[in-house]
Design a protein around this motif. Structure first.
Motif, PDB file in Angstrom:
ATOM      1  N   LEU A  13      47.830  83.680  67.983  1.00 41.00           N
ATOM      2  CA  LEU A  13      46.526  83.073  67.686  1.00 41.00           C
ATOM      3  C   LEU A  13      46.575  81.560  67.847  1.00 41.00           C
ATOM      4  O   LEU A  13      45.614  80.933  68.302  1.00 41.00           O
ATOM      5  N   LEU A  14      47.698  80.979  67.478  1.00 36.29           N
ATOM      6  CA  LEU A  14      47.847  79.525  67.576  1.00 36.29           C
ATOM      7  C   LEU A  14      47.866  79.068  69.033  1.00 36.29           C
ATOM      8  O   LEU A  14      47.410  77.968  69.363  1.00 36.29           O
ATOM      9  N   GLU A  19      38.750  82.950  70.734  1.00 35.83           N
ATOM     10  CA  GLU A  19      38.979  84.168  69.974  1.00 35.83           C
ATOM     11  C   GLU A  19      39.841  85.158  70.757  1.00 35.83           C
ATOM     12  O   GLU A  19      39.747  85.242  71.978  1.00 35.83           O
ATOM     13  N   VAL A  20      40.664  85.911  70.035  1.00 37.24           N
ATOM     14  CA  VAL A  20      41.484  86.968  70.632  1.00 37.24           C
ATOM     15  C   VAL A  20      41.074  88.283  69.975  1.00 37.24           C
ATOM     16  O   VAL A  20      41.096  88.407  68.749  1.00 37.24           O
ATOM     17  N   LEU A  65      41.791  78.591  62.815  1.00 40.16           N
ATOM     18  CA  LEU A  65      41.281  77.228  62.627  1.00 40.16           C
ATOM     19  C   LEU A  65      42.295  76.445  61.804  1.00 40.16           C
ATOM     20  O   LEU A  65      42.582  76.798  60.654  1.00 40.16           O
ATOM     21  N   VAL A  66      42.862  75.399  62.395  1.00 37.33           N
ATOM     22  CA  VAL A  66      43.928  74.636  61.740  1.00 37.33           C
ATOM     23  C   VAL A  66      43.335  73.401  61.070  1.00 37.33           C
ATOM     24  O   VAL A  66      42.754  72.539  61.734  1.00 37.33           O
ATOM     25  N   ALA A  67      43.517  73.304  59.755  1.00 34.78           N
ATOM     26  CA  ALA A  67      43.027  72.152  58.997  1.00 34.78           C
ATOM     27  C   ALA A  67      44.134  71.127  58.780  1.00 34.78           C
ATOM     28  O   ALA A  67      43.893  69.926  58.798  1.00 34.78           O
ATOM     29  N   ASP A  68      45.349  71.625  58.553  1.00 33.40           N
ATOM     30  CA  ASP A  68      46.485  70.735  58.296  1.00 33.40           C
ATOM     31  C   ASP A  68      47.632  71.142  59.222  1.00 33.40           C
ATOM     32  O   ASP A  68      48.396  72.059  58.926  1.00 33.40           O
ATOM     33  N   ALA A  70      50.439  69.685  60.080  1.00 30.76           N
ATOM     34  CA  ALA A  70      51.795  69.479  59.564  1.00 30.76           C
ATOM     35  C   ALA A  70      52.184  70.583  58.577  1.00 30.76           C
ATOM     36  O   ALA A  70      53.302  71.099  58.617  1.00 30.76           O
ATOM     37  N   LEU A  71      51.252  70.943  57.698  1.00 31.71           N
ATOM     38  CA  LEU A  71      51.532  71.971  56.695  1.00 31.71           C
ATOM     39  C   LEU A  71      51.762  73.334  57.360  1.00 31.71           C
ATOM     40  O   LEU A  71      52.683  74.067  56.995  1.00 31.71           O
ATOM     41  N   LEU A  72      50.932  73.664  58.343  1.00 27.92           N
ATOM     42  CA  LEU A  72      51.081  74.938  59.045  1.00 27.92           C
ATOM     43  C   LEU A  72      52.393  74.957  59.826  1.00 27.92           C
ATOM     44  O   LEU A  72      53.106  75.976  59.849  1.00 27.92           O
ATOM     45  N   LYS A  73      52.723  73.837  60.472  1.00 27.74           N
ATOM     46  CA  LYS A  73      53.958  73.751  61.256  1.00 27.74           C
ATOM     47  C   LYS A  73      55.180  73.956  60.358  1.00 27.74           C
ATOM     48  O   LYS A  73      56.128  74.661  60.723  1.00 27.74           O
ATOM     49  N   LEU A  74      55.145  73.367  59.184  1.00 24.27           N
ATOM     50  CA  LEU A  74      56.248  73.521  58.236  1.00 24.27           C
ATOM     51  C   LEU A  74      56.372  74.976  57.783  1.00 24.27           C
ATOM     52  O   LEU A  74      57.475  75.533  57.713  1.00 24.27           O
ATOM     53  N   PHE A  75      55.227  75.598  57.494  1.00 22.29           N
ATOM     54  CA  PHE A  75      55.224  77.001  57.061  1.00 22.29           C
ATOM     55  C   PHE A  75      55.816  77.907  58.145  1.00 22.29           C
ATOM     56  O   PHE A  75      56.659  78.767  57.862  1.00 22.29           O
ATOM     57  N   LEU A  76      55.395  77.717  59.398  1.00 18.51           N
ATOM     58  CA  LEU A  76      55.892  78.559  60.491  1.00 18.51           C
ATOM     59  C   LEU A  76      57.372  78.306  60.759  1.00 18.51           C
ATOM     60  O   LEU A  76      58.114  79.242  61.093  1.00 18.51           O
TER      61      LEU A  76
END
Length: 645
Positions: A13-14, A19-20, A65-68, A70-76
């Motif tokens: 999705l990223l 849309e997929v 939809l990415v809001a943050d 950096a936060l998403l990158k850290l989580f992944l």
């Protein structure tokens, strides 16, 4: 924590700006749309806390939809690290992965394992583990191993040590299982490094692939010897003659292993290594050698005759002339030596190219399937589709070579005006189309009645013909003009692979609700029977082909067809499904049943060539499974043909 599949779903999705759809996600992850929806429910609240939001758009699919960022990158990053480095990642989720896991688990021990313990280890119910064990039993069968069940004790694998080793090698290496234990990795590297230094193949020609497989087998052998699991002495074991070069090579390998690894290899293990050498893939000589006979000392007359028997059978069945290719005869004779030995000792082989060969060389694969069916009858042993794919590689090379030699259309010319007129047409056509057109013969109308049309692309005539022919007729002026030249040019460039020529609204069925593969096959066969296109042998031939090797080709497409030519016409029957069904382990939603008439195998190659293009076009397949009318179906196929040209 999320599973590997769920993390992969987020990455997909990223990577997409738009849309997929759940259907596209299902295809990319090889799961059902229901599983996609279930995973989405699990993922949504988790990523909502880690800088992103999953949005479901009606009739379009899902968008991240990415809001943050950096936060998403850290989580992944944390999720990827966990999947890669944590012990949790080895606990499989999918049924097929569980079966691999259970087989390796059972092979690693010699005692019984209780079902409840296996179920707890995999976080599944006892009923699920029992279902998985049925698949385990089926996968052990080709290795001549069995599941031994004992009440109150559990299950274990029973069978000879050699068969356990073959199976261990397959599931440790071929099934892409990785082993991160440093000691075992070091052992593997030490064995691998012996070749080319301590061990040379002075008398034994072996390919790179054969050497790689041999190292893997020797690695498993050494592990088992270290665990004190030795091959037993057999009554029929006879010490080979001193001049047996395979035995000499086996002794050389055994000595090198003993010196390097400080282990003792009894003679039973030397004989086991000799078996591995016999089963190894012999090197294939350079096809550009001036004298192919220089490799004949690697096989005997019986090996050559067996290769000739299989090629002759394929030539007769498919209308080919492969026996004229001496390189194919030699290559096949060399290949059959280790193949038959593998089959005799119960060492199934895994072909990593199987899917690609089935998809990209379907005609050659059909020939390979036909050859192993004949070989199986001759040696009275069952043979899997992986072996057929290896034979198909030899056949595909021969077919490509033949194509290079015959890269032109073939025709006959009918001219009742006399010899001079015939030769004028002949030389005029040669002048205009020498590199594209081969004029096979100059004949009269009378001769046409009994003239064989096989291998011809069209007929050129200076008069209109009343006869109906199975190939196109081009009527031209005896004094060839510009319009005649254009007509022939169109015939030469015309795509005879246009599958629409072989379809019909009465044989095209859209968005059916079938749940099983057999339902689809029986439905299409019944329709063809009603239309008088097939006889009672057709159904048996279709099912026999599926038993030999499932006809699912990837990207939700299956092309069921008989090996034998049983019909008087060439046709396609199309069926699309509302939802994908399981087709021997693959998801299928577009089914194209194909039958080629007798003595028309050139058409089979042409149709397969076009259908492969369809299978590889994921967008087109997605569009085809959603059409509701024959008109929409033909529009999509015509657009594909236009794009090709």
């Amino acid at each position: 924590m999320l599973t590997i599949r769920q993390v992969k779903l987020i990455h997909i999705l990223l990577e997409h700006e738009h849309e997929v759809s759940s259907r596209d996600l299902a295809k990319l992850l090889d799961i059902t749309t229901r599983t996609v929806r279930n995973d989405i429910k699990i993922i949504t609240p988790i990523i909502d806390r880690h800088g992103a939001k999953l949005e479901a758009v009606a009739s379009k699919g899902y968008k991240l939809l990415v809001a943050d960022q950096a936060l998403l990158k850290l989580f992944l990053a944390e999720a990827d690290y966990y999947q890669t480095n944590s012990d949790a990642h080895i606990i499989p989720v999918e049924p097929a992965d569980r079966v691999y896991y259970i087989i390796l688990k059972l092979l690693s021990v010699n005692h019984y394992l209780k079902l409840i313990d296996l179920a707890d280890e995999l976080f599944i119910s006892e009923s699920t583990i029992k279902k998985d064990l049925k698949a385990v039993k089926a996968q052990l069968h080709p290795f001549r191993l069995a599941l031994d069940k004992k009440p109150n004790y559990g299950v274990k694998i029973s069978g000879q040590e050699e068969q356990r080793r073959y199976c261990l090698t397959h599931y440790t290496f071929s099934a892409n299982q990785t082993n991160n234990e440093l000691e075992k990795q070091e052992l593997y590297n030490r064995i691998k490094d012996l070749f080319g230094t301590d061990i040379t193949f002075q008398y034994f020609p072996i390919s790179d692939e054969g050497l790689s497989n041999l190292v893997e087998q020797l690695f498993i052998m050494c592990l088992r010897i270290i665990e004190d699991q030795l091959v037993e002495q057999k009554k029929h074991n006879v010490l080979p003659a001193k001049n047996d070069f395979l035995y000499q090579t086996a002794q050389e390998i055994a000595s090198a292993l003993s010196r390097t690894l400080t282990i003792t290899l009894p003679n039973t293990e030397v004989l086991y290594i000799r078996d591995l050498l016999l089963a190894a893939k012999l090197i294939t000589y350079n096809q550009h050698d001036k004298d192919p006979a220089t490799v004949s000392h690697y096989y005997n007359q019986a090996d050559r005759q067996l290769a000739i028997t299989l090629i002759e059978a394929a030539d007769n069945q498919f209308g080919l002339n492969l026996l004229l290719d001496e390189h194919l005869v030699n290559g096949l004779a060399l290949h059959l030596i280790p193949t038959i030995h593998r089959l005799m000792i119960g060492m199934p082989i895994y072909n990593p190219l199987l899917s690609d060969i089935k998809l990209k060389q379907p005609f050659a694969f059909d020939i390979g399937i036909y050859m192993i069916e004949k070989l199986s009858a001759l040696i009275n042993l069952s043979i899997n589709e992986d072996e057929a794919a290896y034979l198909a590689l030899h056949v595909a090379a021969a077919l490509e070579k033949s194509k290079v030699k015959q890269n032109f259309k073939r025709c006959i010319v009918i001219c009742p005006k006399g010899l001079a007129s015939s030769y004028f047409i002949y030389y005029k056509l040669r002048e205009k189309f020498d590199q594209e057109l081969k004029i096979v013969d100059l004949i009269t109308k009378q001769e046409l009645k009994s003239y064989p049309m096989k291998d011809l692309n069209f007929v050129i005539s200076v008069d209109y013909l009343e006869e109906e022919l199975p190939i196109p007729i081009l009527v031209i002026n005896p004094i060839i003009g510009a319009s005649d030249v254009d007509k022939i040019k169109r015939a030469l460039s015309e795509d005879s692979r246009n599958v629409l020529n072989y379809t019909d609204p009465a044989r095209t069925f859209f968005r059916k609700d079938f749940k099983e593969k057999e339902e689809v096959l029986d439905f299409l066969i019944a329709k063809l029977t009603e239309q008088g296109l097939v006889n009672r042998h057709f159904k048996e031939a279709i099912y026999q082909r599926e038993i030999m090797s499932p006809t699912c080709f990837g990207n939700s497409v299956a092309i069921p067809h008989p090996i034998e030519r049983l019909t008087d016409s060439t046709f396609l029957a199309i069926c699309t499904l509302r939802n994908p069904i399981d087709w021997d382990g693959r998801r299928v939603q577009f089914i194209c049943m194909l039958s080629v008439k007798k003595d028309d195998d050139q058409k089979l190659q042409e149709i397969f060539s076009f259908l492969v293009g369809v299978v590889e076009d994921l967008t087109l397949v997605e569009q085809l499974v959603n059409v509701n009318s024959y008109q929409d179906f033909t529009s999509l196929i015509e657009a594909k043909l236009t794009a090709i040209h």
